[in-house]
Design a protein around this motif. Sequence first.
Motif, mmCIF file in Angstrom:
data_model
loop_
_atom_site.group_PDB
_atom_site.id
_atom_site.type_symbol
_atom_site.label_atom_id
_atom_site.label_comp_id
_atom_site.label_asym_id
_atom_site.label_seq_id
_atom_site.Cartn_x
_atom_site.Cartn_y
_atom_site.Cartn_z
ATOM 1 N N PRO A 5 0.917 -13.030 -5.219
ATOM 2 C CA PRO A 5 0.250 -11.797 -5.493
ATOM 3 C C PRO A 5 -0.850 -12.045 -4.542
ATOM 4 O O PRO A 5 -1.295 -13.129 -4.164
ATOM 5 C CB PRO A 5 -0.197 -12.042 -6.880
ATOM 6 C CG PRO A 5 0.342 -13.106 -7.561
ATOM 7 C CD PRO A 5 1.003 -13.805 -6.406
ATOM 8 N N VAL A 6 -1.467 -11.006 -3.784
ATOM 9 C CA VAL A 6 -2.465 -10.811 -3.156
ATOM 10 C C VAL A 6 -3.670 -9.990 -3.748
ATOM 11 O O VAL A 6 -3.215 -8.724 -3.836
ATOM 12 C CB VAL A 6 -2.347 -10.493 -1.501
ATOM 13 C CG1 VAL A 6 -3.366 -10.412 -0.838
ATOM 14 C CG2 VAL A 6 -1.251 -11.464 -0.830
ATOM 15 N N ILE A 7 -4.832 -10.365 -3.884
ATOM 16 C CA ILE A 7 -5.867 -9.406 -4.731
ATOM 17 C C ILE A 7 -7.011 -9.510 -4.125
ATOM 18 O O ILE A 7 -7.735 -10.559 -3.466
ATOM 19 C CB ILE A 7 -6.236 -9.831 -5.940
ATOM 20 C CG1 ILE A 7 -4.684 -9.825 -6.768
ATOM 21 C CG2 ILE A 7 -7.063 -8.742 -6.599
ATOM 22 C CD1 ILE A 7 -4.491 -10.978 -7.581
ATOM 23 N N GLY A 8 -7.713 -8.282 -3.451
ATOM 24 C CA GLY A 8 -9.025 -8.070 -2.956
ATOM 25 C C GLY A 8 -9.593 -7.313 -3.982
ATOM 26 O O GLY A 8 -9.361 -6.131 -4.649
ATOM 27 N N LEU A 9 -11.035 -7.433 -3.967
ATOM 28 C CA LEU A 9 -11.864 -6.741 -5.005
ATOM 29 C C LEU A 9 -12.897 -5.835 -4.254
ATOM 30 O O LEU A 9 -13.350 -6.360 -3.197
ATOM 31 C CB LEU A 9 -12.688 -7.490 -5.944
ATOM 32 C CG LEU A 9 -11.665 -8.545 -7.091
ATOM 33 C CD1 LEU A 9 -12.735 -9.323 -7.839
ATOM 34 C CD2 LEU A 9 -10.852 -7.601 -7.922
ATOM 35 N N GLU A 10 -13.194 -4.723 -4.811
ATOM 36 C CA GLU A 10 -14.221 -3.890 -4.582
ATOM 37 C C GLU A 10 -15.314 -3.821 -5.552
ATOM 38 O O GLU A 10 -14.657 -3.269 -6.680
ATOM 39 C CB GLU A 10 -13.884 -2.560 -4.050
ATOM 40 C CG GLU A 10 -13.186 -2.671 -2.592
ATOM 41 C CD GLU A 10 -12.527 -1.167 -2.373
ATOM 42 O OE1 GLU A 10 -12.983 -0.399 -1.630
ATOM 43 O OE2 GLU A 10 -11.417 -1.033 -2.857
ATOM 44 N N ILE A 11 -16.597 -4.260 -5.449
ATOM 45 C CA ILE A 11 -17.420 -3.941 -6.720
ATOM 46 C C ILE A 11 -18.560 -3.275 -6.604
ATOM 47 O O ILE A 11 -19.274 -3.301 -5.264
ATOM 48 C CB ILE A 11 -17.984 -5.650 -6.704
ATOM 49 C CG1 ILE A 11 -16.859 -6.497 -7.202
ATOM 50 C CG2 ILE A 11 -19.090 -5.506 -8.320
ATOM 51 C CD1 ILE A 11 -16.419 -7.343 -6.215
ATOM 52 N N HIS A 12 -18.861 -2.441 -7.360
ATOM 53 C CA HIS A 12 -19.978 -1.564 -7.293
ATOM 54 C C HIS A 12 -21.025 -1.890 -8.438
ATOM 55 O O HIS A 12 -20.666 -1.978 -9.601
ATOM 56 C CB HIS A 12 -19.486 0.063 -7.640
ATOM 57 C CG HIS A 12 -19.028 0.694 -6.415
ATOM 58 N ND1 HIS A 12 -17.421 0.634 -6.414
ATOM 59 C CD2 HIS A 12 -19.428 1.163 -5.296
ATOM 60 C CE1 HIS A 12 -17.229 1.323 -5.068
ATOM 61 N NE2 HIS A 12 -18.235 1.636 -4.532
ATOM 62 N N ALA A 13 -22.122 -2.305 -8.000
ATOM 63 C CA ALA A 13 -23.198 -3.015 -8.876
ATOM 64 C C ALA A 13 -24.309 -2.051 -8.700
ATOM 65 O O ALA A 13 -24.900 -1.892 -7.568
ATOM 66 C CB ALA A 13 -23.488 -4.367 -8.495
ATOM 67 N N GLU A 14 -25.046 -1.280 -9.642
ATOM 68 C CA GLU A 14 -26.019 -0.764 -9.444
ATOM 69 C C GLU A 14 -27.296 -1.611 -9.460
ATOM 70 O O GLU A 14 -27.414 -2.729 -9.919
ATOM 71 C CB GLU A 14 -26.349 0.228 -10.840
ATOM 72 C CG GLU A 14 -25.675 1.366 -11.090
ATOM 73 C CD GLU A 14 -25.998 2.210 -12.260
ATOM 74 O OE1 GLU A 14 -27.051 1.799 -13.048
ATOM 75 O OE2 GLU A 14 -25.261 3.041 -12.701
#
Length: 488
Positions: A5-14
Motif C-alpha cells: 500500500p502507498v498512502i499520502g495524507l492531506e491535512i486541513h487544520a484550522e
Amino acid sequence: MEFEPVIGLEIHAELQTRSKMFCACPVVDSTTAEPNRYVCPVCAGMPGTLPVPNRRAIEWTILTGLALNCEIAEYSLFYRKNYFYPDLPSEYQRSMYDYPLCRNGYLEIDTPDGPRRVRIRRVHIEEDTGKLIHIGGVTLVDFNRAGVPLMEIVTEPDMHSVEEVKAFAIALRTLLRYLGVNSGDMEKGVIRFEANVSVRPKGETRLGTRTEIKNLNSFRALVRAVEYEIRRQIEIVRSGGRVEQETMGWDEARGVTVPQRGKEHAHDYRYFPEPDIPPLVISREWVEEIRAMLPELPRARLARFEQVYGLTRYEAALLTEDHRVADYFERAVMLARQGEPAVEPRTLAAWITGELFRLMNEANREIQDVQVPPESLVELIRMVQRGEINMNTGKLVLREAFETGEAPRRIVEARGLAQIRDVEALREIVLQVIEANPKEVESYLRGKEGVLKWFVGQVMRATRGQADPQRVNELVREALEARRASAS
Ligand code: ADP
Ligand code: MG
Ligand code: ZN
C-alpha cells in the motif's frame, strides 16, 4: 502476488487565531456558536470588499513549517481557486498554489522498525468554507466558519501501512497542539484528514492509481477507511480490474468507502493570482524571529523524559502526546522534589498513566478538566509512601478526589481511612496475630529474625493497611520479646 500500500495524507487544520484570515470576525467554535453570528461583508464574499491578511496566521503557518523541517519561501502568493458550492460565499476560495509558504520538510514517526521520516511536500494557507446543515428536506448554511484561516499540510506518498498512517496522524496532531496553533479536536472538525491510497506490486517503484478518501471524522475512521480501501483495491487488482482515480467518501455506519465524484483537476479550478492581496515577502529576519518562538517539540520532550526521568519509551510517549499532560507531570516532579518523602518521577509516571488516565478515560475528561492538581497527587502518593494509607486506599482516594475535587488528605480524614493511631487497639491486633501463629513465634525465638517482617505484614493486612508500619514493627518486636522473656 504481494502488494504494497502507498498512502499520502492531506491535512486541513484550522489556525485558531483570534480573528479570521481576511477580516476582523472572531474565530469561534462552529459546533456550538449561534449560526451566522460571526460574519461580515468580507467573509460573506460581498463584492467590493477588500481582504487584509492575518499576520498571525501567516506566522503560525511558518512556525508549523519550521517545526516540520521545511524550507520557508521568500515569496508567497494568494490565489483564487474558483468553484461553485453553497458553502463558499464568494464562489472562489483564497488559497496558495505554486508559491506555498513552506515546502520540502519531514516529520519523524516511530515504527516497529525504528524511527522513519515522512516527507512533507508543502504547507500553505487558505480560508475555510462555511458549513452546510441538512435538516429534514432542507439545507441551511452557516458562515461562521467561512474565512477562518486554514492550514493545508500535504505529505509525500511515504506511508505504507495503517500503523504508519496512525502514527503520523497522532504525531502531527501532537505537534500542532504543542505549537498552540490547533486544538486537534477531530470531532469538532478543526483538524481534518484526507487519505490518498494506492497499491502496487511489491518491488514496483512507480505509483499506482490512487483514490482520495474524505469525511474522516476521527482517528478510528481514518484507520478503518484506509484499511478498507487497501483491501478493496488489492481485490480489484487481483481479479484483473483497474482502480479508478476518484474521490471516495467514508461511510462510518456501513464501514465502507463510496465513490463521491470524479477527481477534479487543477485546471478546472482556474487558479489565478488574487488581485486584492499583494505578494507576501518573507524576510529571513522574520523567519528567525518565528524560529525563536518554537517551543520544545514533542520528539525532543519524549527523549528528554526518557533520559532525565528514567521513563520507558512507552511511558514517555504516553506522557508527551498531550503537552498539557507533560506539563502536569513535570509540575508534579518539581513538587515531588521539594518535600518529604521524595517521590520518584517513575512513581509519578505510573500513577498518571495508570490510575489517572483510567479515571480520565472513564469520565471522558482531558487533563485540563481534572480537578486533582499535581499538588494533590503528590500529597496522595506521599501518604501511601509513608504508610498512612495503603496502595488500594490510595487508589480509592484518588477516585474520590477526581470525582469531588476534594483534597486527598481531607478525604482520608473524613472517611476515617487513615492509619490506626490508637496504640492500644493496634497492640490488641498484634497480640491476636501472634497468638494465631505459634509456629512462627517459635522460629523467631530460635533466632530467625526475618519472621518479624512477616508478622508486620500480617498485622498490616489485618488493619487493611491503615497502620503505620514503623509503629507496627515496634509493637511486634515488643510482643515477641515479651514472649522470649516469659519463655526463659
Ligand atoms: P492533488 O493536487 O490532486 O491533490 P497531489 O499530487 O498534490 O494531488 O497529491 C495529493 C496527495 O496524494 C499527496 O499527499 C500525495 O502524497 C498523495 N498521492 C499522490 N499520488 C499518490 C499515489 N499514487 N498513491 C498514494 N498517494 C498519492
Ligand atoms: Mg488534493
Ligand atoms: Zn468577517
